[in-house]
Scaffold this active site. Structure first.
Site, short mmCIF file in Angstrom:
data_model
loop_
_atom_site.label_atom_id
_atom_site.label_comp_id
_atom_site.label_asym_id
_atom_site.label_seq_id
_atom_site.Cartn_x
_atom_site.Cartn_y
_atom_site.Cartn_z
N GLU A 88 20.12 -21.45 -7.79
CA GLU A 88 19.70 -20.20 -7.13
C GLU A 88 20.62 -19.05 -7.55
O GLU A 88 20.16 -17.93 -7.79
CB GLU A 88 19.71 -20.35 -5.60
N TRP A 128 19.38 -17.81 -10.73
CA TRP A 128 18.20 -16.92 -10.66
C TRP A 128 18.67 -15.47 -10.55
O TRP A 128 18.09 -14.55 -11.13
CB TRP A 128 17.33 -17.25 -9.44
N TRP A 130 -5.43 -2.29 -8.07
CA TRP A 130 -4.78 -2.35 -6.75
C TRP A 130 -5.57 -1.51 -5.76
O TRP A 130 -6.10 -0.44 -6.10
CB TRP A 130 -3.34 -1.83 -6.84
N TRP A 152 9.50 -9.68 -6.53
CA TRP A 152 8.17 -9.07 -6.34
C TRP A 152 7.26 -9.33 -7.52
O TRP A 152 6.08 -9.67 -7.37
CB TRP A 152 8.30 -7.56 -6.05
N TRP A 210 2.34 -4.28 -5.87
CA TRP A 210 3.64 -4.87 -5.57
C TRP A 210 4.73 -3.81 -5.40
O TRP A 210 5.71 -4.03 -4.70
CB TRP A 210 4.05 -5.88 -6.67
N ASN A 245 14.16 -16.68 2.03
CA ASN A 245 13.55 -16.63 0.68
C ASN A 245 12.11 -17.13 0.65
O ASN A 245 11.24 -16.52 0.04
CB ASN A 245 14.40 -17.43 -0.31
#
Ligand SMILES: Cc1cc2nc3c(=O)[nH]c(=O)nc-3n(C[C@H](O)[C@H](O)[C@H](O)COP(=O)(O)OP(=O)(O)OC[C@H]3O[C@@H](n4cnc5c(N)ncnc54)[C@H](O)[C@@H]3O)c2cc1C
Length: 318
Positions: A122, A125, A154, A230, A207, A189
């Site tokens: 993690e 990431w 969108w 996102w 987004w 998360n």
């Protein structure tokens, strides 16, 4: 430990062996010009300073890290480190976290405790998204990492956006998560992924709207991680979730909050619903008495709409 340190680039052990720098901190200001002073509840939840960051790191490694791989997806349990705000503010470094984790894992990076290894991935990431931002600066200019997804149709749906922002969508897991964000400045998360996917897929809202809302409210707001998260959820980013894998918020709720404990904490008005807490029944009097809103969207129809939108995109040129 020896084995690992020998195989690491020289910079890492060198930094580790340096004597700690003695930096004299100045007094923490009680007020910063141009910024509202956070409420007492937030300051109690996130005490400022390096000592608190180190305390959290040690406590996490002592009490939780071993089981991190099992607990990290359960929002009702304190199964993660809650260090993100301190990492984002630079109060603790990712190297300090990495070295502390490796130490606890008897010097091993890719064997030993499964929990600690998972936690290290993690941390990686976080670094990955920092590299993406550096290597592909378009992501910091409101652009999608995958340019062909810029053509997605969108929807302009301000009322639905507002319902999502305020935790009034009628989907308890989504609403509990959004309320957790507003009250604490932090969101688990798993729930960041579920709420982001709900906004971008079921509501088909850009987004960038969600990214902005998170950045305004997250105490750990970090441009690279937030943008990466996102774009992952919206399937517009690097290594992102395939567009047809859309989380169902009710299934996610049953799976990751099986007893509805997290939901009950943030939406006490439906805490009594037992199994129906994941999706209150349509004939329930909580709707009639406006205790809790009806779902703002039909999950299967909105899923189909998202799939159509993605199928209609021009082909990616890679
Ligand atoms: C839509 C979305 C938005 C996000 N926005 C942010 C943000 O603004 N700031 C932020 O720090 N993280 C963000 N994340 C990543 C992740 O949700 C948080 O880092 C994590 O919830 C923080 O809690 P923790 O410190 O207890 O994490 P732990 O599980 O204890 O993990 C340790 C550290 O690893 C890093 N990390 C963990 N998971 C991720 C991840 N998926 N991506 C990048 N880094 C990770 C964080 O620095 C975290 O503090 C976002 C994820 C998504 C899906």
């Amino acid at each position: 430990m020896e084995r690992l340190l020998d195989s690491m680039p020289p910079l890492v052990p060198k930094i580790r062996k340096q004597a700690p720098l003695s930096i004299r901190s100045s007094q923490l200001p009680t007020h910063v010009e141009g910024f509202e002073t956070p409420p007492e509840s937030l300051r109690t939840h996130w005490p400022a300073g390096e000592t608190e960051a180190q305390r959290r790191l040690e406590r996490f490694l002592d009490e939780t890290a071993e089981d991190y791989d099992r607990l990290r997806d359960l929002p009702a349990k304190p199964g993660t480190s809650q260090l993100s705000a301190y990492l984002a503010a630079g109060v603790i470094s990712v190297r300090q976290c990495l070295h502390a984790a490796i130490d606890r894992n008897r010097g091993d990076l890719d064997s030993g405790s499964k929990g600690v290894q998972t936690w290290i991935t993690e941390l990686i990431w976080r670094e990955f998204y920092k590299h993406i931002m550096t290597g592909y600066p378009r992501v910091s200019r409101h652009r999608a990492f995958r340019p062909h997804t810029e053509a997605l149709p969108w929807r302009h749906a301000p009322e639905e956006l507002k319902a999502w922002q305020e935790g009034r969508t009628g989907f308890p897991l989504i609403d509990a998560a959004m309320r957790q964000l507003l009250a604490t400045g932090w969101m688990h998360n798993r729930l960041r992924m579920v709420t982001a996917m709900f906004l971008t897929k079921n509501l088909l809202i850009d987004w960038r709207e969600g990214e902005r809302h998170f950045m305004r409210h997250l105490i750990d707001g970090d441009f690279a991680s937030n943008n990466g998260g996102w774009q992952w959820s919206a399937s517009t980013g690097t290594d992102s979730v395939p567009y047809f894998r859309i989380f169902n918020p009710v299934t996610q709720s049953r799976r990751f909050d099986p007893e509805g404990r997290f939901i009950g904490q943030w939406i006490p008005e439906i805490d009594h619903l037992s199994e129906n807490i994941h999706l209150p029944r349509s004939n329930s009097d909580i709707f009639e008495n406006k205790v809790y809103p009806r779902p703002i969207v039909d999950l299967s129809r909105s899923r189909e709409r998202a799939l159509e939108a993605f199928k209609g995109l021009p082909r990616s040129k890679g």
